[in-house]
Design an enzyme around this catalytic site. Structure first.
Site, PDB file in Angstrom:
ATOM      1  CE  LYS A 126     -32.286 -36.647   9.872  1.00  3.86           C
ATOM      2  NZ  LYS A 126     -32.460 -37.778   8.730  1.00  3.86           N
ATOM      3  CG  ASP A 166     -29.014 -36.765   7.575  1.00  4.49           C
ATOM      4  OD1 ASP A 166     -30.227 -37.412   6.925  1.00  4.49           O
ATOM      5  OD2 ASP A 166     -28.808 -35.929   7.119  1.00  4.49           O
TER       6      ASP A 166
HETATM    7  P1  NDP Z   1     -22.946 -37.841   3.397  1.00  2.00           P
HETATM    8  O1  NDP Z   1     -22.477 -36.758   4.393  1.00  2.00           O
HETATM    9  O2  NDP Z   1     -22.471 -38.932   3.279  1.00  2.00           O
HETATM   10  O3  NDP Z   1     -22.948 -37.051   1.969  1.00  2.00           O
HETATM   11  C1  NDP Z   1     -23.377 -35.755   1.536  1.00  2.00           C
HETATM   12  C2  NDP Z   1     -23.213 -35.325   0.076  1.00  2.00           C
HETATM   13  O4  NDP Z   1     -24.237 -34.454  -0.047  1.00  2.00           O
HETATM   14  C3  NDP Z   1     -21.700 -34.997  -0.046  1.00  2.00           C
HETATM   15  O5  NDP Z   1     -21.437 -35.339  -1.274  1.00  2.00           O
HETATM   16  C4  NDP Z   1     -21.905 -33.461  -0.007  1.00  2.00           C
HETATM   17  O6  NDP Z   1     -21.004 -32.629  -0.497  1.00  2.00           O
HETATM   18  C5  NDP Z   1     -23.419 -33.217  -0.478  1.00  2.00           C
HETATM   19  N1  NDP Z   1     -23.798 -32.078   0.138  1.00  2.00           N
HETATM   20  C6  NDP Z   1     -24.052 -31.845   1.350  1.00  2.00           C
HETATM   21  N2  NDP Z   1     -24.658 -30.549   1.612  1.00  2.00           N
HETATM   22  C7  NDP Z   1     -24.727 -29.953   0.314  1.00  2.00           C
HETATM   23  C8  NDP Z   1     -25.024 -28.798  -0.222  1.00  2.00           C
HETATM   24  N3  NDP Z   1     -25.628 -27.772   0.478  1.00  2.00           N
HETATM   25  N4  NDP Z   1     -25.109 -28.664  -1.627  1.00  2.00           N
HETATM   26  C9  NDP Z   1     -24.663 -29.673  -2.363  1.00  2.00           C
HETATM   27  N5  NDP Z   1     -24.095 -30.845  -1.938  1.00  2.00           N
HETATM   28  C10 NDP Z   1     -24.142 -30.954  -0.690  1.00  2.00           C
HETATM   29  O7  NDP Z   1     -24.563 -37.738   3.567  1.00  2.00           O
HETATM   30  P2  NDP Z   1     -25.628 -38.927   2.888  1.00  2.00           P
HETATM   31  O8  NDP Z   1     -25.132 -39.325   1.585  1.00  2.00           O
HETATM   32  O9  NDP Z   1     -25.647 -39.677   4.128  1.00  2.00           O
HETATM   33  O10 NDP Z   1     -27.021 -38.171   2.969  1.00  2.00           O
HETATM   34  C11 NDP Z   1     -27.399 -37.515   1.611  1.00  2.00           C
HETATM   35  C12 NDP Z   1     -28.857 -36.979   1.785  1.00  2.00           C
HETATM   36  O11 NDP Z   1     -29.654 -38.229   1.854  1.00  2.00           O
HETATM   37  C13 NDP Z   1     -29.347 -36.188   2.867  1.00  2.00           C
HETATM   38  O12 NDP Z   1     -30.466 -35.331   2.456  1.00  2.00           O
HETATM   39  C14 NDP Z   1     -29.721 -36.974   3.846  1.00  2.00           C
HETATM   40  O13 NDP Z   1     -30.761 -36.600   4.866  1.00  2.00           O
HETATM   41  C15 NDP Z   1     -30.433 -38.124   3.059  1.00  2.00           C
HETATM   42  N6  NDP Z   1     -30.608 -39.314   3.636  1.00  2.00           N
HETATM   43  C16 NDP Z   1     -29.503 -39.978   4.185  1.00  2.00           C
HETATM   44  C17 NDP Z   1     -29.936 -41.509   4.618  1.00  2.00           C
HETATM   45  C18 NDP Z   1     -28.637 -42.229   5.415  1.00  2.00           C
HETATM   46  O14 NDP Z   1     -29.091 -43.407   5.654  1.00  2.00           O
HETATM   47  N7  NDP Z   1     -27.407 -41.767   5.245  1.00  2.00           N
HETATM   48  C19 NDP Z   1     -31.132 -41.916   4.922  1.00  2.00           C
HETATM   49  C20 NDP Z   1     -32.223 -41.188   3.982  1.00  2.00           C
HETATM   50  C21 NDP Z   1     -31.856 -39.981   3.628  1.00  2.00           C
HETATM   51  P3  NDP Z   1     -19.941 -32.089   0.587  1.00  2.00           P
HETATM   52  O15 NDP Z   1     -18.829 -33.038   0.793  1.00  2.00           O
HETATM   53  O16 NDP Z   1     -19.350 -31.045  -0.487  1.00  2.00           O
HETATM   54  O17 NDP Z   1     -20.529 -31.479   1.446  1.00  2.00           O
HETATM   55  O1  2IT Z   2     -33.188 -39.684   6.725  1.00  6.09           O
HETATM   56  C1  2IT Z   2     -33.217 -40.668   7.287  1.00  6.09           C
HETATM   57  O2  2IT Z   2     -33.969 -41.500   7.050  1.00  6.09           O
HETATM   58  C2  2IT Z   2     -31.843 -41.152   7.801  1.00  6.09           C
HETATM   59  N1  2IT Z   2     -30.702 -40.262   7.855  1.00  6.09           N
HETATM   60  C3  2IT Z   2     -31.751 -42.418   8.376  1.00  6.09           C
HETATM   61  C4  2IT Z   2     -32.163 -42.744   9.415  1.00  6.09           C
HETATM   62  C5  2IT Z   2     -31.932 -43.868  10.345  1.00  6.09           C
HETATM   63  O3  2IT Z   2     -32.520 -43.842  11.658  1.00  6.09           O
HETATM   64  O4  2IT Z   2     -31.483 -44.915   9.895  1.00  6.09           O
END
Ligand code: NDP
Ligand code: 2IT
Length: 447
Positions: A126, A166
């Site tokens: 990461k 992420d």
């Molecule tokens: P994005 O940046 O696309 O979206 C993040 C979302 O979460 C936004 O709505 C943001 O709001 C909100 N957020 C972020 N920080 C906070 C906080 N401290 N408190 C409340 N809301 C918050 O990210 P993703 O959708 O890609 O990621 C979301 C989650 O999913 C994370 O935990 C990530 O690690 C996990 N994840 C992502 C993957 C991926 O493929 N993208 C894969 C597996 C897991 P704001 O705009 O206000 O910051």
């Molecule tokens: O938390 C996760 O699994 C991710 N942000 C996706 C990682 C990836 O390599 O696609």
């Protein structure tokens, strides 16, 4: 047993006392995996878990860049290369002001188990930066991404370490990062995943994490002869994962009641349908605005400032925003309101106490390392397509994603079933993820 676990955690704490999120992630794994190690001679006495909590490599570097006012900005960049026993390091990059070594070590540690569960050959890593993309122009984002990659490129490669997105890192950022890597190395390879469709990306990768989270919820509901159709679903977040979790729930006939961001949540009692979700995607992905803007078009909805959506009555909850966003009090409210299923789209969104409450009530609860693994799994499928110099159809990738989520569910049942038939998906995911990595580490010797 309790003493063995405590002694182990004490040791980890001594070395990492200032890293609360990392300790939280390790504690959850240790409590379920140490009893398994103690019962299985091949793993016992080899300090495997102690080796797994130490990153193989942790790189930290300066990222200096020039903003639109001509000011020089300095951020901190990181890559945690946690474990490469079963494949190249693989895992996302997070750009968020809260990023530090503790957050990235927790995410990298979770990633090792998650990637192992996907059945694909990927190690865990990461990275990211404390850079805040909010309010930055496209040019500033580009200059930052280029500066970040001008150091990171030394440590990654399609057979070494393959980053992805992420929080704060989506297709736009992956584009800038990829462009700089290609320029520096003079080669076009699958060094990053989450790429655009015309330059090596995989169909379904943008959707995969959210879709997978819902596929996993569906698998859990099936064990109770139940389905998503007709369920009231609340979702936190409004980014990549939340948007596509919502899309899949709608497609399967569930009713999405909420979405949120770090400022508050929206509640639409009529349900967020496809048309309303398209508007959310425009607000978030094109205008890069706030979820409260939903009310500008859909005036019947409510915006609740400064709160999380867990107080809304639902059958299914999908936390898709960030770590520790769902606390014990929230879990109790969800349970009082009749919630029967929680599938984590985010990484470690539920606190330890919240998980304990779900387990005590014996509802269906899936930890992120199982239920959100569809994202990285589809990244693995992107890597395969890049190596084959080939592109699969949307349907092919989606079917593979469904199969992988189903296999992960099966692994959780194999290791997580209690005597009374209740499935502890936390234990199931941790042990199933551990076994494959531990076997590889044992085979490769002390390296
Ligand atoms: P994005 O940046 O696309 O979206 C993040 C979302 O979460 C936004 O709505 C943001 O709001 C909100 N957020 C972020 N920080 C906070 C906080 N401290 N408190 C409340 N809301 C918050 O990210 P993703 O959708 O890609 O990621 C979301 C989650 O999913 C994370 O935990 C990530 O690690 C996990 N994840 C992502 C993957 C991926 O493929 N993208 C894969 C597996 C897991 P704001 O705009 O206000 O910051
Ligand atoms: O938390 C996760 O699994 C991710 N942000 C996706 C990682 C990836 O390599 O696609």
């Amino acid at each position: 047993m309790k003493q063995t676990i405590e002694a182990f955690l004490e040791l980890v704490k001594e070395r990492n006392g200032h890293e609360p999120e990392f300790l939280q992630a390790v504690e959850e794994v240790a409590e379920t995996v140490i009893p398994y190690i103690v019962k299985n001679d091949i793993y016992y006495g080899k300090n495997i878990l102690l080796r797994m909590v130490e990153p193989e490599r942790l790189i930290s570097f300066r990222v200096s860049w020039v903003d639109d006012d001509g000011e020089i900005q300095v951020n901190r960049g990181y890559r945690v290369q946690m474990n490469s026993a079963i494949g190249p390091y693989k895992g996302g990059l997070r750009f968020h002001p809260t990023v530090n070594a503790s957050i990235l070590k927790f995410l990298a540690f979770e990633q090792v188990f998650k990637n192992s569960l996907t059945t694909l050959p990927m190690g865990g890593g990461k990275g990211g930066s404390d850079f805040d993309p909010k309010g930055k122009s496209d040019n500033e984002i580009m200059r930052f991404c280029h500066a970040f990659m001008s150091e990171l490129f030394r440590y990654i490669g399609p057979n070494t370490d393959v980053p992805a997105g992420d929080i704060g890192v989506g297709t736009r950022e992956i584009g800038f990062l990829f462009g700089k890597y290609k320029k520096l190395r003079n080669e076009f390879t699958g060094v990053l995943t989450g790429k655009g469709m015309s330059w090596g990306g995989s169909l379904i990768r943008p959707e995969a994490t959210g879709y997978g989270t819902v596929y996993f919820a569906q698998k859990m509901l099936e064990t109770k002869n139940d389905i998503i159709k007709g369920k009231d679903v609340i979702i936190s977040g409004s980014g990549n994962v939340a948007q596509y979790a919502a899309e899949k729930v709608i497609q399967l006939g569930g009713k999405v009641l909420t979405l949120s961001d770090s400022s508050g949540y929206i509640y639409d009692a009529d349900g967020i349908n496809e048309e309303k979700l398209a508007y959310v995607m425009e607000i978030k992905n094109v205008k890069r605005g706030r979820i409260s803007e939903y009310l500008e078009k859909y005036k019947n909805a409510q915006y609740v400032k400064g709160k999380t959506p867990w107080e809304i009555k639902c059958d299914v909850a999908l936390p898709c925003a960030t770590q520790n966003e769902l606390h014990e009090e929230d879990a109790n409210v969800l349970l009082d309101n009749g919630c029967i299923c929680v599938s984590e789209g985010a990484n470690m969104p539920s606190t330890k106490e919240a998980i304990a409450a779900f387990h005590k009530a014996k509802i269906l609860f899936a930890p992120g390392k199982a239920s959100n693994a569809g994202g990285v799994a589809t990244s693995g499928l992107e890597m395969t397509q890049n190596s084959l110099r080939f592109k699969w159809s949307r349907e092919e990738v989606d079917n593979k994603l469904k199969d992988i989520m189903s296999d992960i569910h099966k692994s959780c049942l194999e290791y997580g079933k209690d005597d009374d038939g209740y499935v502890d998906y936390v234990r199931g995911a941790n042990i199933a993820g551990f076994v494959k990595v531990a076997d590889a580490m044992l085979a490769q010797g002390v390296v």
